[in-house]
Design an enzyme around this catalytic site. Sequence first.
Site, PDB file in Angstrom:
ATOM      1  N   GLU A   1       0.890  -1.198   0.192  1.00 34.02           N
ATOM      2  CA  GLU A   1       0.113   0.134   0.049  1.00 34.02           C
ATOM      3  C   GLU A   1       0.832   1.288   0.026  1.00 34.02           C
ATOM      4  O   GLU A   1       1.746   1.158   0.724  1.00 34.02           O
ATOM      5  CB  GLU A   1      -0.852   0.023   1.160  1.00 34.02           C
ATOM      6  CG  GLU A   1      -1.963  -1.316   1.039  1.00 34.02           C
ATOM      7  CD  GLU A   1      -2.881  -1.036   2.276  1.00 34.02           C
ATOM      8  OE1 GLU A   1      -4.076  -2.004   1.887  1.00 34.02           O
ATOM      9  OE2 GLU A   1      -2.483  -0.852   3.335  1.00 34.02           O
TER      10      GLU A   1
ATOM     11  N   CYS B   1       3.248   8.208   1.566  1.00 30.44           N
ATOM     12  CA  CYS B   1       3.916   7.177   2.520  1.00 30.44           C
ATOM     13  C   CYS B   1       4.045   5.944   1.626  1.00 30.44           C
ATOM     14  O   CYS B   1       3.072   5.369   1.255  1.00 30.44           O
ATOM     15  CB  CYS B   1       2.886   7.103   3.782  1.00 30.44           C
ATOM     16  SG  CYS B   1       3.275   5.733   4.897  1.00 30.44           S
TER      17      CYS B   1
ATOM     18  N   CYS C   1       6.662  -7.821   6.851  1.00 25.69           N
ATOM     19  CA  CYS C   1       7.902  -7.471   7.550  1.00 25.69           C
ATOM     20  C   CYS C   1       8.033  -8.418   8.818  1.00 25.69           C
ATOM     21  O   CYS C   1       7.057  -9.244   8.976  1.00 25.69           O
ATOM     22  CB  CYS C   1       7.375  -6.061   8.257  1.00 25.69           C
ATOM     23  SG  CYS C   1       8.873  -5.465   9.349  1.00 25.69           S
TER      24      CYS C   1
ATOM     25  N   CYS D   1       6.412  -6.616  15.234  1.00 24.28           N
ATOM     26  CA  CYS D   1       6.009  -5.700  16.430  1.00 24.28           C
ATOM     27  C   CYS D   1       4.614  -5.902  16.821  1.00 24.28           C
ATOM     28  O   CYS D   1       3.989  -6.163  16.216  1.00 24.28           O
ATOM     29  CB  CYS D   1       6.093  -4.050  16.130  1.00 24.28           C
ATOM     30  SG  CYS D   1       8.119  -3.906  15.579  1.00 24.28           S
TER      31      CYS D   1
ATOM     32  N   CYS E   1       1.348  -3.972  15.451  1.00 24.24           N
ATOM     33  CA  CYS E   1       1.551  -3.657  13.704  1.00 24.24           C
ATOM     34  C   CYS E   1       0.930  -4.654  12.962  1.00 24.24           C
ATOM     35  O   CYS E   1       1.175  -5.841  13.075  1.00 24.24           O
ATOM     36  CB  CYS E   1       3.067  -3.449  13.412  1.00 24.24           C
ATOM     37  SG  CYS E   1       2.982  -2.956  11.638  1.00 24.24           S
TER      38      CYS E   1
ATOM     39  N   CYS F   1      -1.590   4.870  10.064  1.00 26.76           N
ATOM     40  CA  CYS F   1      -0.761   3.894  10.119  1.00 26.76           C
ATOM     41  C   CYS F   1      -0.892   2.916  10.826  1.00 26.76           C
ATOM     42  O   CYS F   1      -1.512   2.653  11.878  1.00 26.76           O
ATOM     43  CB  CYS F   1       0.383   4.763  11.378  1.00 26.76           C
ATOM     44  SG  CYS F   1       0.441   6.473  11.051  1.00 26.76           S
TER      45      CYS F   1
HETATM   46  N1  SAH Z   1       9.032  -0.419   9.763  1.00 27.89           N
HETATM   47  C1  SAH Z   1       9.334   0.947   9.880  1.00 27.89           C
HETATM   48  C2  SAH Z   1       8.218   2.002   9.333  1.00 27.89           C
HETATM   49  C3  SAH Z   1       6.774   1.328   9.003  1.00 27.89           C
HETATM   50  S1  SAH Z   1       5.595   1.604  10.287  1.00 27.89           S
HETATM   51  C4  SAH Z   1       9.039   1.300  11.565  1.00 27.89           C
HETATM   52  O1  SAH Z   1       8.698   0.477  12.309  1.00 27.89           O
HETATM   53  O2  SAH Z   1       9.325   2.519  11.962  1.00 27.89           O
HETATM   54  C5  SAH Z   1       5.514   3.441  10.459  1.00 27.89           C
HETATM   55  C6  SAH Z   1       4.992   3.672  11.913  1.00 27.89           C
HETATM   56  O3  SAH Z   1       3.777   3.262  12.186  1.00 27.89           O
HETATM   57  C7  SAH Z   1       5.834   3.224  13.100  1.00 27.89           C
HETATM   58  O4  SAH Z   1       6.299   4.007  13.807  1.00 27.89           O
HETATM   59  C8  SAH Z   1       4.870   1.924  13.524  1.00 27.89           C
HETATM   60  O5  SAH Z   1       5.465   1.681  14.811  1.00 27.89           O
HETATM   61  C9  SAH Z   1       3.639   2.649  13.618  1.00 27.89           C
HETATM   62  N2  SAH Z   1       2.711   1.636  13.725  1.00 27.89           N
HETATM   63  C10 SAH Z   1       2.628   0.361  13.530  1.00 27.89           C
HETATM   64  N3  SAH Z   1       1.570  -0.299  13.687  1.00 27.89           N
HETATM   65  C11 SAH Z   1       0.727   0.889  14.249  1.00 27.89           C
HETATM   66  C12 SAH Z   1      -0.663   0.945  14.894  1.00 27.89           C
HETATM   67  N4  SAH Z   1      -1.566  -0.236  14.677  1.00 27.89           N
HETATM   68  N5  SAH Z   1      -1.110   2.195  15.229  1.00 27.89           N
HETATM   69  C13 SAH Z   1      -0.403   3.153  15.034  1.00 27.89           C
HETATM   70  N6  SAH Z   1       0.964   3.373  14.784  1.00 27.89           N
HETATM   71  C14 SAH Z   1       1.426   2.061  14.220  1.00 27.89           C
HETATM   72 FE1  SF4 Z   2       7.792  -3.743  10.655  1.00 30.20          FE
HETATM   73 FE2  SF4 Z   2       5.377  -2.970  11.500  1.00 30.20          FE
HETATM   74 FE3  SF4 Z   2       7.317  -3.032  13.312  1.00 30.20          FE
HETATM   75 FE4  SF4 Z   2       7.695  -1.248  11.354  1.00 30.20          FE
HETATM   76  S1  SF4 Z   2       6.167  -1.332  12.976  1.00 30.20           S
HETATM   77  S2  SF4 Z   2       9.318  -2.783  11.963  1.00 30.20           S
HETATM   78  S3  SF4 Z   2       6.500  -2.526   9.795  1.00 30.20           S
HETATM   79  S4  SF4 Z   2       6.363  -4.869  12.285  1.00 30.20           S
END
Ligand code: SAH
Ligand code: SF4
Length: 364
Positions: free
Chosen positions: A91, A104, A111, A115, A118, A338
Amino acid sequence: MAVNLLDFDADGLTAWFAEQGEKPFRAKQVLRWMHRSGVADFDAMTDIAKSLREKLKARAVVAPPAVVSDKLSDDGTRKFLIDVGNGNAVETVLIPEDDRGTLCISTQAGCALDCAFCSTGKQGFNRNLTVSEIIGQLWQANNALGVVHGDERVISNVVMMGMGEPLANYDNTVAALRLMLEDHAYGLSRRRVTVSTSGLVPVIDRLREDCPVALAVSLHAPNDRLRDELVPINQKYPLKELMAACQRYLEKAPRDFITFEYTMMAGVNDSEAHAREVLALVRDVPCKFNLIPFNPFPGSPFRRSPAEQVRRFADILIQAGIVTTKRKTRGDDIDAACGQLAGQVQDKTRRTAGRMIPLTEVRS
Ligand code: SAH
Ligand code: SF4
């Protein structure tokens, strides 16, 4: 197989042209046609001699990834689903604002870093995107906006905050970044291009040497105990090392700052005590904070922090002199906020077998 010229940065294209017996200025002309004018058809490159156009047609293509769908949110946010082959899609989200437009973009299909909060992480990992698939998102978004000449900067900012961890796909990410900064391609300033990372410390150091664009670091927790849970890569690169890497990064760009992203989850990381712990942690790192409301997705155990709690948390940072913004949730009616980006990913690791979100559910 024909070479895709969107897979090259400027130096790579010049080298490929040299291999074909062509001069560097020819590579520059083609680079401008592809990236500044959005042209994919060699016959439309009118100042290139017909003989060279025929040679290019025989050996190369300009092939951006296909747009599978294009959805507009009530607030103007626009989400593109981009086909990256073999049943995978990623996306790209365009966020228009009064004085600028931010795109974005994604860097991986899925990934591997998993996390806890996420949606992308929960789908598992399929593969790294190629350079043409990364830069092709900007190419396609410009195209959809009808930007035919690169002098129009409708998309003024690019953030690598879509699906995937950009620093885990380093070479392709850096080649795409170089195209974004290149005058003969997109010509964006390095302060308007942001890489967001969950904290791959050694790769932060490489980026500082190779292409020091703006850096956002996904912090989400002020101590190792909590961050180990939320951002598992912390077990490998704990906060002390991450903070030191942030300081080193700024040595290359002394007038800059790190943006810390902090997703606010009710009762998890959002107390006033957490905020004070954050202050102590970042004491020696020039920084700004971006507080992101947690965006729920199917099956996630977390809840969004109440607005009042976000305000209390923000006030503590602001009173200590840290510029702190609360990110507006945009595009959530089309699941473009996000962390909601799910695309469509066939998990190769099989780590999340059975946990994948079916495309229909994401898209409904
Ligand atoms: N992998 C990279 C970039 C992609 S995520 C990273 O982790 O930084 C972009 C941002 O969205 C990151 O700060 C991530 O932690 C945040 N994010 C992921 N899942 C989310 C969620 N469910 N709600 C809000 N922010 C989230
Ligand atoms: Fe990967 Fe999501 Fe963690 Fe970013 S926040 S490193 S996209 S698992």
